[in-house]
Design a protein around this motif. Structure first.
Motif, PDB file in Angstrom:
ATOM      1  N   ILE B  63       0.846  -1.201   0.000  1.00  0.00           N
ATOM      2  CA  ILE B  63       0.000   0.000   0.000  1.00  0.00           C
ATOM      3  C   ILE B  63       0.877   1.244   0.000  1.00  0.00           C
ATOM      4  O   ILE B  63       0.643   2.192  -0.759  1.00  0.00           O
ATOM      5  CB  ILE B  63      -0.955   0.007   1.221  1.00  0.00           C
ATOM      6  CG1 ILE B  63      -2.017  -1.090   1.070  1.00  0.00           C
ATOM      7  CG2 ILE B  63      -1.634   1.372   1.369  1.00  0.00           C
ATOM      8  CD1 ILE B  63      -2.965  -1.223   2.225  1.00  0.00           C
ATOM      9  N   ILE B  64       1.916   1.244   0.832  1.00  0.00           N
ATOM     10  CA  ILE B  64       2.800   2.412   0.909  1.00  0.00           C
ATOM     11  C   ILE B  64       3.469   2.662  -0.437  1.00  0.00           C
ATOM     12  O   ILE B  64       3.501   3.787  -0.939  1.00  0.00           O
ATOM     13  CB  ILE B  64       3.849   2.234   2.028  1.00  0.00           C
ATOM     14  CG1 ILE B  64       3.139   2.295   3.390  1.00  0.00           C
ATOM     15  CG2 ILE B  64       4.924   3.321   1.956  1.00  0.00           C
ATOM     16  CD1 ILE B  64       3.979   1.796   4.557  1.00  0.00           C
ATOM     17  N   GLY B 223      -9.448  -4.449 -10.665  1.00  0.00           N
ATOM     18  CA  GLY B 223      -9.611  -5.758 -11.301  1.00  0.00           C
ATOM     19  C   GLY B 223      -8.380  -6.110 -12.116  1.00  0.00           C
ATOM     20  O   GLY B 223      -7.904  -7.256 -12.107  1.00  0.00           O
ATOM     21  N   TYR B 224      -7.848  -5.104 -12.779  1.00  0.00           N
ATOM     22  CA  TYR B 224      -6.629  -5.313 -13.559  1.00  0.00           C
ATOM     23  C   TYR B 224      -5.468  -5.677 -12.637  1.00  0.00           C
ATOM     24  O   TYR B 224      -4.700  -6.608 -12.899  1.00  0.00           O
ATOM     25  CB  TYR B 224      -6.312  -4.053 -14.371  1.00  0.00           C
ATOM     26  CG  TYR B 224      -4.864  -3.947 -14.782  1.00  0.00           C
ATOM     27  CD1 TYR B 224      -4.359  -4.775 -15.782  1.00  0.00           C
ATOM     28  CD2 TYR B 224      -4.014  -3.037 -14.166  1.00  0.00           C
ATOM     29  CE1 TYR B 224      -3.023  -4.696 -16.144  1.00  0.00           C
ATOM     30  CE2 TYR B 224      -2.679  -2.958 -14.509  1.00  0.00           C
ATOM     31  CZ  TYR B 224      -2.186  -3.784 -15.502  1.00  0.00           C
ATOM     32  OH  TYR B 224      -0.875  -3.715 -15.858  1.00  0.00           O
ATOM     33  N   LEU B 225      -5.334  -4.937 -11.518  1.00  0.00           N
ATOM     34  CA  LEU B 225      -4.252  -5.211 -10.566  1.00  0.00           C
ATOM     35  C   LEU B 225      -4.340  -6.646 -10.052  1.00  0.00           C
ATOM     36  O   LEU B 225      -3.332  -7.329  -9.904  1.00  0.00           O
ATOM     37  CB  LEU B 225      -4.313  -4.237  -9.382  1.00  0.00           C
ATOM     38  CG  LEU B 225      -3.848  -2.805  -9.635  1.00  0.00           C
ATOM     39  CD1 LEU B 225      -3.804  -2.038  -8.322  1.00  0.00           C
ATOM     40  CD2 LEU B 225      -2.478  -2.783 -10.317  1.00  0.00           C
ATOM     41  N   ILE B 226      -5.578  -7.081  -9.782  1.00  0.00           N
ATOM     42  CA  ILE B 226      -5.772  -8.434  -9.257  1.00  0.00           C
ATOM     43  C   ILE B 226      -5.338  -9.480 -10.287  1.00  0.00           C
ATOM     44  O   ILE B 226      -4.559 -10.402  -9.995  1.00  0.00           O
ATOM     45  CB  ILE B 226      -7.239  -8.655  -8.840  1.00  0.00           C
ATOM     46  CG1 ILE B 226      -7.557  -7.781  -7.608  1.00  0.00           C
ATOM     47  CG2 ILE B 226      -7.522 -10.121  -8.530  1.00  0.00           C
ATOM     48  CD1 ILE B 226      -9.021  -7.681  -7.276  1.00  0.00           C
ATOM     49  N   MET B 235       1.327 -12.062  -5.033  1.00  0.00           N
ATOM     50  CA  MET B 235       0.126 -12.220  -4.214  1.00  0.00           C
ATOM     51  C   MET B 235      -0.103 -11.040  -3.284  1.00  0.00           C
ATOM     52  O   MET B 235      -1.235 -10.755  -2.890  1.00  0.00           O
ATOM     53  CB  MET B 235       0.200 -13.517  -3.404  1.00  0.00           C
ATOM     54  CG  MET B 235       0.123 -14.764  -4.276  1.00  0.00           C
ATOM     55  SD  MET B 235      -1.157 -14.677  -5.537  1.00  0.00           S
ATOM     56  CE  MET B 235      -2.599 -14.972  -4.553  1.00  0.00           C
ATOM     57  N   ASP B 236       0.970 -10.325  -2.933  1.00  0.00           N
ATOM     58  CA  ASP B 236       0.815  -9.131  -2.092  1.00  0.00           C
ATOM     59  C   ASP B 236      -0.062  -8.110  -2.802  1.00  0.00           C
ATOM     60  O   ASP B 236      -0.948  -7.494  -2.206  1.00  0.00           O
ATOM     61  CB  ASP B 236       2.181  -8.497  -1.807  1.00  0.00           C
ATOM     62  CG  ASP B 236       3.072  -9.449  -1.012  1.00  0.00           C
ATOM     63  OD1 ASP B 236       2.490 -10.346  -0.370  1.00  0.00           O
ATOM     64  OD2 ASP B 236       4.292  -9.281  -1.058  1.00  0.00           O
ATOM     65  N   LEU B 237       0.204  -7.953  -4.092  1.00  0.00           N
ATOM     66  CA  LEU B 237      -0.565  -6.995  -4.885  1.00  0.00           C
ATOM     67  C   LEU B 237      -2.022  -7.432  -4.975  1.00  0.00           C
ATOM     68  O   LEU B 237      -2.941  -6.634  -4.843  1.00  0.00           O
ATOM     69  CB  LEU B 237       0.056  -6.886  -6.284  1.00  0.00           C
ATOM     70  CG  LEU B 237      -0.577  -5.862  -7.219  1.00  0.00           C
ATOM     71  CD1 LEU B 237      -0.466  -4.468  -6.633  1.00  0.00           C
ATOM     72  CD2 LEU B 237       0.084  -5.908  -8.594  1.00  0.00           C
ATOM     73  N   VAL B 238      -2.226  -8.746  -5.156  1.00  0.00           N
ATOM     74  CA  VAL B 238      -3.590  -9.270  -5.268  1.00  0.00           C
ATOM     75  C   VAL B 238      -4.359  -9.017  -3.978  1.00  0.00           C
ATOM     76  O   VAL B 238      -5.466  -8.471  -3.983  1.00  0.00           O
ATOM     77  CB  VAL B 238      -3.568 -10.785  -5.586  1.00  0.00           C
ATOM     78  CG1 VAL B 238      -4.986 -11.346  -5.572  1.00  0.00           C
ATOM     79  CG2 VAL B 238      -2.895 -11.038  -6.926  1.00  0.00           C
ATOM     80  N   MET B 239      -3.745  -9.400  -2.855  1.00  0.00           N
ATOM     81  CA  MET B 239      -4.407  -9.239  -1.555  1.00  0.00           C
ATOM     82  C   MET B 239      -4.689  -7.763  -1.274  1.00  0.00           C
ATOM     83  O   MET B 239      -5.765  -7.392  -0.795  1.00  0.00           O
ATOM     84  CB  MET B 239      -3.534  -9.806  -0.433  1.00  0.00           C
ATOM     85  CG  MET B 239      -3.443 -11.319  -0.449  1.00  0.00           C
ATOM     86  SD  MET B 239      -5.059 -12.080  -0.255  1.00  0.00           S
ATOM     87  CE  MET B 239      -4.622 -13.795  -0.176  1.00  0.00           C
TER      88      MET B 239
END
Ligand SMILES: Nc1ncnc2c1ncn2[C@@H]1O[C@H](COP(=O)(O)OP(=O)(O)O)[C@@H](O)[C@H]1O
Ligand SMILES: [Mg+2]
Lengths: 256, 267
Positions: B63-64, B223-226, B235-239
């Motif tokens: 997030i940061i 949705g694209y990021l996921i 998976m960090d980005l997905v979560m």
């Protein structure tokens, strides 16, 4: 001179549904005079509401004709005002906006007519509630507001279809007295459908008793009550009251 | 006045009520904290694989990072605005079609079986078709969102129109109202609560459409990021994206609910 404001001539009405045909009114003829207060009583489902709907012009009789002020009824007219069983005030409109609904629909809302409505609200004790919403009003006030909505378009003839049946007995007595006084004060002709015989006897100049379906006229009673102040509540004390009541009760022939 | 004298019994009742309410909220928060704490600990001691399951501290780091380059705002903004356009246009179009059906009973009867089938059909199955027809653009995403919410809107709003009090309509007819006047003076206003509650349903539906659309179009948005995160195994980005999505969805739902409450108070 008596002037006929409503003439019902040999009117019959059939309803058609897929399950069959229902004859609601059978060859009914009736005249209503100017300024009269006429009650219609009859067994439930006999065709009283149907009759009022035809006079108001929202329903066409199968046969026969209806004249209002000498003119054949072809559709809803501003000469006839209709009050339904419930007040049907719109919750999203203020009392004033509810009262001007008819004027709005008939495109007659202007300064003058709006002033007339405000005058009616003043006259009948609703002026301080005119910007309130209906849910803030008591049952009796709501009925008064509904009557003012009907009076707003200034009809000569009022059709009242069991307008108090949703109210409790105490409120009903009080409000029917009030509404009766308003109708007399505004010099309207009233056709009043009720299932309450006492209410009919107390308020009416004439009572039409209808048969069960298909509705025909069973009897017509001219009501003469000896009482000083001729208002519904005081008229209940008249010596003739019981006599009319019992006669009509027998004619309605209610089996339970 | 009598009513103003609060009895001891009543005070206790109010106190007990507040206590109960407070303990519910505290438990709710505790549950959330516990969840994240367990997740963090489990990942820390390698009870679960943080590479696959991610980890709160990694999510925070993500997030940061995303905030630093501003991309978190871009992607969230895109998804939220697509969703808003989707549910507003779905609700408006659905209401217009419902008006048409109310206007002509014939059309309503004719379209009835089609609407039933379209309602039952999972609209996401149409995604690839829309993508081919409209192309990989924002329009596809919005059409997806609209399609998913429009049928439900038509059915619900039409039902509300049909259940409008017949006597109220009769009242208008005795006043000489035209069909258009009946629509605008009583049928529409009395259906506003139903329309707002459809709006509330549509927030969720439209979001489903937007996310599916973004999966397919794959240009921008949460949705694209996921989908991107999944493909490159970040998976960090997905979560992170899922968590942001949950918050955004809740906020949108709550604002419509707040709007509904405001409106109901007025009536
Ligand atoms: N729209 C309609 N279609 C078919 N039958 C109707 C309709 N309206 C009323 N009826 C029938 O006509 C009869 C008279 O109805 P109504 O005039 O409402 O009676 P009342 O007001 O005296 O109770 C009833 O038997 C009712 O079932
Ligand atoms: Mg009736």
């Amino acid at each position: 001179m008596v002037e006929k404001v409503v003439e019902i001539k040999n009117v019959s009405m059939n309803y058609h549904t897929l399950s069959g045909e229902t004859r609601a009114i059978n060859n009914l003829s009736l005249d209503i005079n100017n300024g009269e207060f006429v009650s219609i009583v009859g067994p439930s489902g006999c065709g009283k509401s149907t009759l009022l709907s035809m006079i108001s012009g929202i329903l066409k009789p199968t046969s026969g004709s209806i004249l209002v002020n000498g003119e054949p009824v072809v559709g809803p007219s501003s000469n006839v005002g209709y009050m339904l069983q419930k007040d049907h005030l719109f919750g999203w409109r203020t009392v004033l906006k509810n009262a001007t609904l008819g004027l709005e629909i008939q495109k007659k809302l202007n300064k003058e007519s709006q002033a007339y409505v405000e005058h009616l609200l003043d006259e009948y004790g609703l002026s301080e509630f005119k910007h309130h919403y209906p849910k803030q009003l008591s049952g009796g006030m709501r009925q008064r507001a509904a009557l003012i909505r009907t009076l707003a378009t200034n009809p000569d003839i009022l059709l009242l279809d069991e307008p108090f049946s949703a109210l409790d007995y105490q409120t009903r007595l009080a409000i029917s007295e009030e509404i009766w006084l308003i109708i007399k004060k505004e010099r309207k002709t009233a056709i009043f459908v009720t299932h309450d015989i006492a209410e009919a006897v107390a308020a009416s100049d004439r009572i039409i008793v209808l048969s069960s379906r298909p509705a025909e006229i069973k009897n017509i009673h001219d009501i003469y009550l000896t009482c000083d102040l001729k208002t519904p509540i005081t008229c209940r004390e008249a010596p003739e009251f019981r006599h009319y009541f019992n006669k009509i009760w027998k004619e309605l022939d209610v089996h339970v | 006045m009598y009513n103003n004298v609060v009895s001891k019994e009543h005070q206790e009742f109010v106190k007990a009520h507040k206590l109960r309410k407070g303990s519910i909220i505290i438990t709710q928060i505790a549950l959330l904290v516990l969840f994240f704490a367990l997740w963090e600990i489990a990942a820390h001691y390698k009870w679960i694989d943080p590479f696959i399951m991610s980890q709160p501290s990694r999510v925070l780091k993500t997030i940061i990072n995303l905030t630093k380059d501003g991309s978190i705002f871009t992607h969230t903004g895109i998804t939220v605005s697509e969703t808003i356009i989707g549910f507003l246009s779905g609700t408006i179009l659905g209401t217009i079609i419902a008006i048409l059906l109310w206007w002509s009973e014939f059309i309503a009867k004719v379209l009835d079986p089609y609407l039933v089938v379209l309602n039952a059909l999972p609209k996401t199955a149409l995604g690839p078709i829309i993508l081919v027809w409209i192309g990989g653009t924002v329009s596809s995403i919005i059409v997806m969102a609209l399609l998913i919410s429009v049928i439900v809107t038509i059915l619900n709003v039409y039902l509300a129109f049909e259940s409008c009090d017949e006597d109220k309509v009769k009242l208008l007819r005795t006043l000489g109202a035209s069909k258009l006047q009946i629509l605008t003076k009583v049928v529409l206003p009395s259906s506003i609560p139903a329309i707002i509650s459809v709006l509330k349903i549509n927030v969720g539906l439209s979001l489903v459409g937007v996310i599916v659309g973004e999966f397919l179009v794959s240009r921008a948005g949460l949705g694209y990021l996921i989908i991107y995160g999944g493909q490159v195994f970040k998976m960090d980005l997905v979560m992170t994206s899922v968590l942001i999505l949950a918050v955004a969805a809740a906020l949108m739902y709550l604002s419509v609910a707040w709007f509904e409450k405001k409106l109901n108070k007025m009536r």
